[in-house]
Design a protein around this motif. Structure first.
Motif, PDB file in Angstrom:
ATOM      1  N   VAL A  12       0.575  -0.941   0.243  1.00 36.93           N
ATOM      2  CA  VAL A  12      -0.521  -0.136  -0.080  1.00 36.93           C
ATOM      3  C   VAL A  12       1.429   1.539  -0.232  1.00 36.93           C
ATOM      4  CG1 VAL A  12      -0.924  -0.086   2.248  1.00 36.93           C
ATOM      5  CG2 VAL A  12      -2.178   0.584   1.383  1.00 36.93           C
ATOM      6  N   GLN A  13       0.154   2.532  -0.603  1.00 36.88           N
ATOM      7  CA  GLN A  13       1.253   3.353  -0.822  1.00 36.88           C
ATOM      8  C   GLN A  13       0.669   4.321   0.964  1.00 36.88           C
ATOM      9  OE1 GLN A  13      -0.125   5.910  -3.982  1.00 36.88           O
ATOM     10  NE2 GLN A  13       1.694   4.832  -5.039  1.00 36.88           N
ATOM     11  N   ALA A  14       1.857   4.431   1.413  1.00 38.17           N
ATOM     12  CA  ALA A  14       2.277   5.721   2.121  1.00 38.17           C
ATOM     13  C   ALA A  14       0.844   6.579   2.158  1.00 38.17           C
ATOM     14  CB  ALA A  14       2.636   6.668   2.351  1.00 38.17           C
ATOM     15  N   GLY A  15       0.225   6.495   3.459  1.00 35.14           N
ATOM     16  CA  GLY A  15      -1.211   6.845   3.971  1.00 35.14           C
ATOM     17  C   GLY A  15      -2.057   6.100   3.231  1.00 35.14           C
ATOM     18  N   GLY A  16      -2.447   5.268   3.098  1.00 37.36           N
ATOM     19  CA  GLY A  16      -3.281   4.482   2.275  1.00 37.36           C
ATOM     20  C   GLY A  16      -4.102   3.511   4.030  1.00 37.36           C
ATOM     21  N   SER A  17      -4.759   2.709   3.849  1.00 37.24           N
ATOM     22  CA  SER A  17      -5.053   2.256   4.733  1.00 37.24           C
ATOM     23  C   SER A  17      -5.319   0.584   4.925  1.00 37.24           C
ATOM     24  CB  SER A  17      -6.790   2.370   4.660  1.00 37.24           C
ATOM     25  OG  SER A  17      -7.300   3.902   5.224  1.00 37.24           O
ATOM     26  N   LEU A  18      -5.039  -0.879   5.331  1.00 36.50           N
ATOM     27  CA  LEU A  18      -5.367  -1.883   5.319  1.00 36.50           C
ATOM     28  C   LEU A  18      -5.890  -2.652   6.503  1.00 36.50           C
ATOM     29  CD1 LEU A  18      -1.682  -3.523   4.143  1.00 36.50           C
ATOM     30  CD2 LEU A  18      -3.560  -3.342   2.327  1.00 36.50           C
ATOM     31  N   ARG A  19      -7.091  -3.773   6.437  1.00 37.77           N
ATOM     32  CA  ARG A  19      -7.132  -4.484   7.173  1.00 37.77           C
ATOM     33  C   ARG A  19      -7.169  -5.687   7.827  1.00 37.77           C
ATOM     34  NH1 ARG A  19     -13.553  -5.338   8.950  1.00 37.77           N
ATOM     35  NH2 ARG A  19     -13.226  -7.294   7.674  1.00 37.77           N
ATOM     36  N   LEU A  20      -6.148  -6.442   8.558  1.00 43.14           N
ATOM     37  CA  LEU A  20      -6.065  -7.219   8.752  1.00 43.14           C
ATOM     38  C   LEU A  20      -6.654  -8.194   9.276  1.00 43.14           C
ATOM     39  CD1 LEU A  20      -2.054  -6.956   9.355  1.00 43.14           C
ATOM     40  CD2 LEU A  20      -2.435  -6.781   7.805  1.00 43.14           C
ATOM     41  N   SER A  21      -6.444  -9.583   8.666  1.00 40.34           N
ATOM     42  CA  SER A  21      -7.688 -10.320   9.848  1.00 40.34           C
ATOM     43  C   SER A  21      -6.946 -11.263  10.705  1.00 40.34           C
ATOM     44  CB  SER A  21      -8.790 -10.923   9.427  1.00 40.34           C
ATOM     45  OG  SER A  21      -9.772  -9.647   8.277  1.00 40.34           O
ATOM     46  N   CYS A  22      -7.423 -12.191  12.190  1.00 39.17           N
ATOM     47  CA  CYS A  22      -7.169 -12.993  12.416  1.00 39.17           C
ATOM     48  C   CYS A  22      -8.098 -14.391  12.916  1.00 39.17           C
ATOM     49  CB  CYS A  22      -5.842 -12.573  13.905  1.00 39.17           C
ATOM     50  SG  CYS A  22      -5.551 -13.944  14.614  1.00 39.17           S
ATOM     51  N   ALA A  23      -7.412 -14.980  11.693  1.00 39.98           N
ATOM     52  CA  ALA A  23      -9.082 -16.475  11.800  1.00 39.98           C
ATOM     53  C   ALA A  23      -9.078 -17.095  13.027  1.00 39.98           C
ATOM     54  CB  ALA A  23      -9.430 -16.276  10.519  1.00 39.98           C
ATOM     55  N   ALA A  24      -9.782 -17.655  14.239  1.00 40.62           N
ATOM     56  CA  ALA A  24      -8.702 -18.245  14.982  1.00 40.62           C
ATOM     57  C   ALA A  24      -9.912 -19.933  15.129  1.00 40.62           C
ATOM     58  CB  ALA A  24      -9.055 -18.047  16.408  1.00 40.62           C
ATOM     59  N   SER A  25      -8.962 -20.710  14.923  1.00 41.38           N
ATOM     60  CA  SER A  25     -10.200 -21.704  15.795  1.00 41.38           C
ATOM     61  C   SER A  25      -9.857 -22.719  16.587  1.00 41.38           C
ATOM     62  CB  SER A  25      -9.445 -23.644  14.530  1.00 41.38           C
ATOM     63  OG  SER A  25      -8.084 -23.851  14.986  1.00 41.38           O
ATOM     64  N   GLY A  26     -10.707 -23.295  17.224  1.00 46.33           N
ATOM     65  CA  GLY A  26     -11.240 -23.681  18.706  1.00 46.33           C
ATOM     66  C   GLY A  26     -11.826 -22.776  19.132  1.00 46.33           C
ATOM     67  N   ARG A  27     -12.664 -22.944  20.416  1.00 48.22           N
ATOM     68  CA  ARG A  27     -14.144 -22.260  20.907  1.00 48.22           C
ATOM     69  C   ARG A  27     -13.606 -22.127  21.760  1.00 48.22           C
ATOM     70  NH1 ARG A  27     -18.104 -27.221  22.280  1.00 48.22           N
ATOM     71  NH2 ARG A  27     -16.629 -28.176  22.845  1.00 48.22           N
ATOM     72  N   THR A  28     -12.450 -21.828  22.073  1.00 45.94           N
ATOM     73  CA  THR A  28     -11.826 -21.287  22.989  1.00 45.94           C
ATOM     74  C   THR A  28     -11.451 -19.795  22.963  1.00 45.94           C
ATOM     75  OG1 THR A  28     -10.070 -22.433  23.307  1.00 45.94           O
ATOM     76  CG2 THR A  28     -11.265 -23.655  24.554  1.00 45.94           C
ATOM     77  N   PHE A  29     -11.009 -19.736  21.729  1.00 45.04           N
ATOM     78  CA  PHE A  29     -10.671 -18.397  21.684  1.00 45.04           C
ATOM     79  C   PHE A  29     -11.430 -17.106  21.870  1.00 45.04           C
ATOM     80  CE2 PHE A  29      -8.817 -14.845  18.969  1.00 45.04           C
ATOM     81  CZ  PHE A  29      -9.526 -13.921  18.015  1.00 45.04           C
ATOM     82  N   ARG A  30     -12.249 -16.921  22.147  1.00 45.63           N
ATOM     83  CA  ARG A  30     -13.416 -16.372  22.695  1.00 45.63           C
ATOM     84  C   ARG A  30     -12.859 -15.592  24.187  1.00 45.63           C
ATOM     85  NH1 ARG A  30     -18.744 -17.707  21.330  1.00 45.63           N
ATOM     86  NH2 ARG A  30     -17.842 -18.574  19.619  1.00 45.63           N
ATOM     87  N   THR A  31     -12.600 -16.714  24.685  1.00 48.75           N
ATOM     88  CA  THR A  31     -11.628 -16.395  26.623  1.00 48.75           C
ATOM     89  C   THR A  31     -10.540 -15.846  26.414  1.00 48.75           C
ATOM     90  OG1 THR A  31     -10.725 -18.933  26.553  1.00 48.75           O
ATOM     91  CG2 THR A  31     -13.092 -18.186  26.739  1.00 48.75           C
ATOM     92  N   TYR A  32      -9.434 -15.905  25.470  1.00 42.36           N
ATOM     93  CA  TYR A  32      -8.161 -14.952  25.081  1.00 42.36           C
ATOM     94  C   TYR A  32      -8.194 -13.948  24.583  1.00 42.36           C
ATOM     95  CZ  TYR A  32      -6.701 -19.425  25.559  1.00 42.36           C
ATOM     96  OH  TYR A  32      -6.081 -21.243  25.303  1.00 42.36           O
ATOM     97  N   THR A  33      -7.035 -13.049  25.429  1.00 42.87           N
ATOM     98  CA  THR A  33      -6.612 -11.782  25.430  1.00 42.87           C
ATOM     99  C   THR A  33      -6.546 -11.545  23.807  1.00 42.87           C
ATOM    100  OG1 THR A  33      -6.367 -11.041  27.380  1.00 42.87           O
ATOM    101  CG2 THR A  33      -4.713  -9.975  25.465  1.00 42.87           C
ATOM    102  N   MET A  34      -6.536 -11.614  22.872  1.00 42.27           N
ATOM    103  CA  MET A  34      -6.027 -11.286  21.557  1.00 42.27           C
ATOM    104  C   MET A  34      -4.499 -10.208  21.140  1.00 42.27           C
ATOM    105  SD  MET A  34      -7.080 -10.850  17.563  1.00 42.27           S
ATOM    106  CE  MET A  34      -7.092  -9.510  18.120  1.00 42.27           C
ATOM    107  N   GLY A  35      -3.704 -10.403  20.711  1.00 48.67           N
ATOM    108  CA  GLY A  35      -2.804  -9.060  20.267  1.00 48.67           C
ATOM    109  C   GLY A  35      -2.624  -9.305  18.400  1.00 48.67           C
ATOM    110  N   TRP A  36      -1.830  -8.009  18.255  1.00 47.31           N
ATOM    111  CA  TRP A  36      -0.991  -7.686  17.283  1.00 47.31           C
ATOM    112  C   TRP A  36       0.318  -7.498  17.757  1.00 47.31           C
ATOM    113  CZ3 TRP A  36      -2.966  -9.575  12.523  1.00 47.31           C
ATOM    114  CH2 TRP A  36      -4.243  -9.257  12.125  1.00 47.31           C
TER     115      TRP A  36
END
Length: 124
Positions: A12-36
């Motif tokens: 992407v060019q400077a000044g632009g935008s991106l959206r990263l996604s993180c797909a998780a498997s496992g029902r326990t994901f919702r119990t975890y802190t998520m970080g980037w």
């Protein structure tokens, strides 16, 4: 056990935008802190942002505060990192991670599960 897969990186060019996604498997994901985290060439991996399991608390590195937004959708087992006003210094491999620590904790060791990373390149 949680498996994480990032997507959404690119060039992407400077000044632009991106959206990263993180797909998780496992029902326990919702119990975890998520970080980037991110790692630029020749540099150590650094904290970018974190969000609590409920989404009610977030924490950002000073370098991205006001430009990046972390969020999550537990119903979809997916986390996101919206990146705006990108600059060349944001160029790095971006990793999502899941752990049991507090959102204020920026240490890698607090995260148990990691994705493989996605490359973000910002051109000037």
């Amino acid at each position: 056990q949680v498996q994480l897969v990032e997507s959404g990186g690119g060039l992407v060019q400077a000044g632009g935008s991106l959206r990263l996604s993180c797909a998780a498997s496992g029902r326990t994901f919702r119990t975890y802190t998520m970080g980037w985290f991110r790692q630029a060439p020749g540099k150590e991996r650094e904290f970018v942002a974190a969000i609590s399991w409920s989404g009610s608390r977030t924490n950002y590195a000073d370098s991205v505060k006001g430009r990046f937004t972390i969020s999550r959708d537990n119903a979809k087992n997916t986390g996101y990192l919206q990146m705006n006003s990108l600059a060349p210094e944001d160029t790095a491999v971006y990793y999502c991670a899941a752990g049991t620590g507090a959102t204020t904790n920026q240490r890698e060791t607090e995260y148990n599960y990691w994705g493989q990373g996605t490359q973000v390149t910002v051109s000037s």
